[in-house]
Design a protein around this motif. Structure first.
Motif: not given
Length: 262
Positions: A56, A60-61, A64-65
């Motif tokens: 995930e 993620a962008d 989001r990370q």
């Protein structure tokens, strides 16, 4: 002129007492076993969590990370690895009460405050160094498993320092509580449910979550987090809460030790 140093410093100076306490601690096989067990648990659990979140995280962008908090994820295992550290601190004090050796220690060091200070200082320093070394391994390995960049930025360094501070203060708190209750089983009976049952149960109950954030473990773990959700304590505030718990427990241990007839 007559030497009066022995009267001024019965039982030796604080540095000598700390050296003696360290000698007692390092010559016990259980010390290194518990420290190694704590490090192993911390790293292995952290790697497991990072491996589960890894796919995930990599998909993620950037925003989001950041929310997933790769630094904080790498320290997840410390919640489990702290248990052997707490056991070590408790046994370092409770073992002497159980065998009666505390009487010998107090006879050699009549000034009880010095004995307490030396014991807590050695255990706190041991916890601090353990937290820094174990945290460095967990942070490096966890970041590699996540696929995150090498953690050399300011937040990662601050979190690593927080791991050392957290482990050091938790060791002092556990040892100080044992001076109060004088039994290893009693101290562990308070600390382990607090760390694994009470804290988690309160955090899982929405209207009690603000109270859970003020418990020593929940507050202290904020030292290793970068991402902050609404209502979370800041790392500095969390560290201050843990420090306050530790100082209050240490003050209680000093008062209790003064009144004890060992």
């Amino acid at each position: 002129m007559r030497d009066t140093s022995d009267r001024r410093s019965p039982g030796g100076g604080l540095g000598d007492l700390a050296a003696a306490e360290w000698t007692k601690l390092r010559t016990l096989r259980s010390t290194w076993t518990l420290l190694a067990l704590g490090s192993g648990l911390t790293v292995l659990v952290s790697l497991l969590f990072c491996a589960l979140i890894g796919p995930e995280f990599r998909d993620a962008d950037p925003e989001r990370q950041r929310a997933l908090d790769p630094v904080g994820l790498s320290f997840t295992g410390l919640q489990f690895g702290q248990v052997p550290l707490v056991v070590l601190a408790v046994l370092a004090v409770g073992g002497e009460y159980g065998t009666g050796m505390i009487r010998t220690s107090l006879a050699a060091v009549p000034r009880r405050g010095r004995l307490l200070t030396a014991r807590l200082a050695v255990l706190g320093t041991t916890g601090l160094l353990w937290g820094l070394l174990t945290g460095a391994v967990a942070l490096t390995a966890g970041s590699a498993v996540l696929g995150a960049p090498v953690p050399l930025h300011t937040d990662a360094v601050r979190a690593l320092a927080g791991a050392g501070v957290y482990a050091g203060l938790l060791s002092v708190l556990a040892a100080a509580l044992t001076f109060v209750v004088r039994r290893s089983l009693t101290a562990l009976g308070v600390l382990l449910p607090l760390l694994f049952v009470v804290s988690g149960a309160l955090a899982a109950t929405p209207h009690l979550r603000p109270l859970a954030r003020l418990l020593p473990d929940r507050a202290g773990l904020r030292l290793m987090q970068v991402h902050q959700d609404p209502g979370d304590l800041s790392p500095a505030t969390g560290g201050a809460v843990l420090l306050l718990w530790t100082l209050l427990t240490a003050a209680c241990s000093w008062h209790a030790l003064r009144r004890q007839e060992c």
